[in-house]
Design an enzyme around this catalytic site. Sequence first.
Site, mmCIF file in Angstrom:
data_model
loop_
_atom_site.group_PDB
_atom_site.id
_atom_site.type_symbol
_atom_site.label_atom_id
_atom_site.label_comp_id
_atom_site.label_asym_id
_atom_site.label_seq_id
_atom_site.Cartn_x
_atom_site.Cartn_y
_atom_site.Cartn_z
ATOM 1 N N SER A 46 -36.299 -15.251 -41.902
ATOM 2 C CA SER A 46 -37.138 -14.716 -40.852
ATOM 3 C C SER A 46 -36.713 -13.320 -40.390
ATOM 4 C CB SER A 46 -37.125 -15.667 -39.645
ATOM 5 O OG SER A 46 -35.813 -15.786 -39.091
ATOM 6 N N LYS A 52 -33.514 -7.748 -33.903
ATOM 7 C CA LYS A 52 -34.623 -8.615 -34.265
ATOM 8 C C LYS A 52 -35.402 -9.014 -33.010
ATOM 9 C CE LYS A 52 -35.322 -12.993 -36.809
ATOM 10 N NZ LYS A 52 -34.598 -14.061 -37.550
ATOM 11 N N SER A 90 -32.271 -17.440 -42.947
ATOM 12 C CA SER A 90 -33.065 -16.333 -42.420
ATOM 13 C C SER A 90 -32.380 -14.976 -42.476
ATOM 14 C CB SER A 90 -33.475 -16.620 -40.974
ATOM 15 O OG SER A 90 -34.487 -17.592 -40.942
#
Length: 483
Positions: free
Chosen positions: A147, A71, A171
């Site tokens: 996220s 990420k 997330s």
Amino acid sequence: MKLSEYATYDGIGLAELVARGEVTTAELAATAQLASDAVNPQLNAVVETWPAEDAPTPGSTPLAGVPFLIKDLAVAMAGKRTELGSRLAAGNVAGADSSLMARFRRAGLVTLGRTATPEFAYSTTTEGVLYGATRNPWDPARSPGGSSGGSGAAVAAGIVPLAHATDAAGSLRVPAAANGLFGLKPTRGRTSMGPDADEVFNGLAVHGVLSRSVRDSAALLDLVHGPEVGDPYTAPQPERPYAQEVTRSPGSLRIGLVTQPWGGRAVDGAVLDATLRAARLAESLGHRVTEVSIELGVDWEEFVLANARLWSTNLATWIDGFAAAFGRPADSTTLEPETLASYAYGRRVGGVEFVHALAMRNSVARAIGRYFTGHDLLLTPTLPELPVPLGTYAAGAEGEDGLGWIRQVLHRSPFTAAFNVAGTPAMSVPVESDPASRLPIGIQFAAGYGREDLLFRLAGQLEQAAPWAPRTPAVWAGAQQTT
């Protein structure tokens, strides 16, 4: 290796091919790049790729040679950009590996790129300005969640079998639910946030992984968990490897069922029906499922307010740091409206208000902990609705302050954040889908502090009883003809 073959394997399956000499690590990396080239233009899940740097010894770990993505936030790979999805941090290059990145390398993973995140991970949809919106492979008009939405879309579409994710309020579990994946949020302190941070969002955030199979998540957690020197706390050590728990019988578990979220928002009929089907599946496997009411320890508005204060003050320090480092203004030229409003809100939070917010964390942890003295697990929907159309979060958000933005984020995902505040593990399992749309529906199971073992046992049992691997999305690397 054909994409149609590559995309059917999980990470352990690919590593076994490498160990047997049937495919090389370099061939897998090249195939993963082909998969990205084939489907990423439709999804915008991967924001950057690069040539493989690592060449792990075949068979040296259960995941040696497996293509991987990180990420664009919270993990640093030396010499690679970490931009946190923000124009403010554009061009930021890591000078060294973070502790977790070093463990990913030792785990034998071959990191090939980074995935999209909303700006500073401050949303549960992935629609940032820096790289644009990420799309859900099951329906590209819908959100992949956030996220860790880029990681979720990439794994679901078959670019890689597993990818890095984080979770401060859902997330990891939100993208797992939206993309039909398995995602387990570990216990606070299970994985290190170091060396640049001792904790993130005052202990609410943890590292994790999104995967198509349960065993991949278990194997990787085995390889990366444990403290680093200087970590402020650590979770209890597991009795045995998590990979072994996946095939162990969970016995007859006491599972509480909650279908209405804290805060009182409505749950979509399709999600409610799926949750009740999951409860019946658990009962058919010998578990005792009873409807329960679980106290949060504070009222919902106090929960929202305290989270807004914790999140926004942490956000403000990040923004100030990047603004100073790059000599950029913290204004509408570098920050999105919701982020800028939250930054302003965070700078107004006083010290006494911040300490009161920490007291909320304690109250919630005690209340959640008391529930688990009488039950093994809690079952809820992961999300109260199907994956929302892109643009849903932005509609009506104009003019919101930082508190209003967090209220909206928690309204969209009211079942997940309590377990971040409590520090307890929770997972989203893709055992269900909506019959009308084929969209995946995640079912959340939460456990007491340090009890990932129970979650992995149940997840392995559910995966055998209601396998989700045969379900593939509309945008799927395995459907491509490229060789």
